[in-house]
Design an enzyme around this catalytic site. Structure first.
Site, short mmCIF file in Angstrom:
data_model
loop_
_atom_site.label_atom_id
_atom_site.label_comp_id
_atom_site.label_asym_id
_atom_site.label_seq_id
_atom_site.Cartn_x
_atom_site.Cartn_y
_atom_site.Cartn_z
N GLN A 150 -4.51 -1.45 9.48
CA GLN A 150 -4.18 -2.73 8.98
C GLN A 150 -4.96 -3.83 9.90
O GLN A 150 -4.44 -3.94 11.06
CB GLN A 150 -2.97 -3.10 8.30
N LYS A 188 1.03 -1.37 0.16
CA LYS A 188 -0.14 -0.08 -0.06
C LYS A 188 0.77 1.29 0.11
O LYS A 188 0.60 2.06 -0.94
CB LYS A 188 -0.97 0.10 1.19
N ASP A 241 -11.15 2.67 3.37
CA ASP A 241 -11.43 1.14 3.34
C ASP A 241 -12.78 0.73 3.29
O ASP A 241 -13.17 -0.51 2.76
CB ASP A 241 -10.93 0.47 4.56
#
Ligand code: NAD
Length: 292
Positions: free
Chosen positions: A97, A53, A120
């Site tokens: 994460q 990422k 997200d």
């Protein structure tokens, strides 16, 4: 032989378009999109996802604010960082994460992220907006799947899509996206899961199968209709002494068995995976555009 869907190539095409958007945001509006990438602990799989990422942010010119927090970080400490990032005007997206260490309540953390920075697409507000067809951040893997189908000219309109798996990050949101009254959706959707007695009965009737289970090669040829489209989300490590690292990655579908029998199939790796990161970048840029 069925067509192998090259997720890497499609992701690159989208990233090239996104790079142009970032350049123009910087040049025309003085806005550099910013993504906070928070890693707690040192889980090797999470470290590798976060690395990907951050690398992609750099390649597109997105500012990545990196947090590498020790596994002992308290829930309160993490909440404080999120609150600061919610207020930080240089940050358009906040990515925590998952999974988090067990002493941190994931739900509490995801709820603390400002829905306007929830790139997200995991916040209940955004999930709700998605469900009723409002503008929002779509979860990255489900949105990546929709984009893969779009780039391959595979229509879902009126098709029977069978999804195997009902997680909050893949199965349920992709089912919802495909149900939308929209030309990239309009599908008839079946969702199978761990309590479905005969998955094959359902998958055999499907024009498109989306497998998101996490069990290596669960879907075999006898469970697939000839000419179906297969989207394999699963990423599973299986022992392989011939590989230097001692394992290889396989999906939830027995690729070798079905590849000549279907019309399209995503490989693992190189199918859905690259699309997930790309749609995270897409959402971050979408959020940055709200600053104009
Ligand atoms: P999860 O563990 O949260 O959910 C798995 C789902 O599979 C559950 O809903 C469960 O009901 C169902 N299931 C379990 N056993 C089953 C069985 N025997 N038959 C039918 N259904 C069964 O997993 P997840 O987070 O949705 O991830 C699924 C897989 O996709 C994993 O391999 C994960 O690594 C992978 N994944 C890949 C990406 C990507 O970008 N490529 C993103 C997310 C997840």
């Amino acid at each position: 032989m069925g067509q192998i869907i090259d997720g890497k190539k499609i992701a690159q095409t989208i990233k090239d378009e996104l790079k142009i958007e970032v350049d123009s945001l910087i040049k025309d509006h003085g806005i550099t999109p910013g993504l906070a990438v928070i890693l707690v602990g040192a889980d090797p799989a999470s470290e590798s996802y976060v690395k990907g990422k951050r690398r992609t942010c750099k390649a597109l010119g997105i500012y990545a604010k990196d947090y590498n927090l020790v596994a002992e970080t308290s829930e309160e400490g993490l909440l404080t960082i999120i609150e600061e990032l919610n207020q930080d005007d240089s940050i358009d997206g906040i990515l925590v994460q998952l999974p988090l260490p067990s002493h941190i309540n994931e739900e509490k953390i995801l709820l603390a992220i400002d829905p306007k920075k929830d790139v997200d697409g995991f916040h209940p507000e955004n999930i709700g907006r998605m469900m009723i067809g409002m503008d929002t951040f779509y979860s990255c893997t489900p949105y990546g799947i929709i984009k893969l189908l779009e780039y391959c000219d595979i229509s879902t309109e009126g098709k029977h899509v069978c999804i195997v798996g009902r997680s909050n990050i893949v199965g349920k949101p992709v089912a919802n996206l495909l149900l939308q009254k929209h030309n990239l959706a309009n599908a008839t959707v079946t969702v199978c899961h761990s309590r479905t007695p005969d998955i094959g009965y359902h998958t055999r009737q499907a024009d498109i199968i989306i497998a998101a289970v996490g069990i290596p090669e669960l879907i075999t040829k006898d469970m697939v209709k000839e000419g179906a489209v297969i989207i394999d989300v699963g990423v599973n490590r299986v022992e392989d002494a011939t590989k230097k690292r001692g394992y290889r990655l396989v999906g939830d579908v027995n690729f070798e068995e079905v590849k000549d029998y279907v019309s399209h199939i995503t490989p693992v790796p190189g199918g859905v995976g690259p699309m997930t990161i790309t749609m995270l970048m897409f959402n971050t840029i979408k959020s940055a555009k709200n600053r104009i």
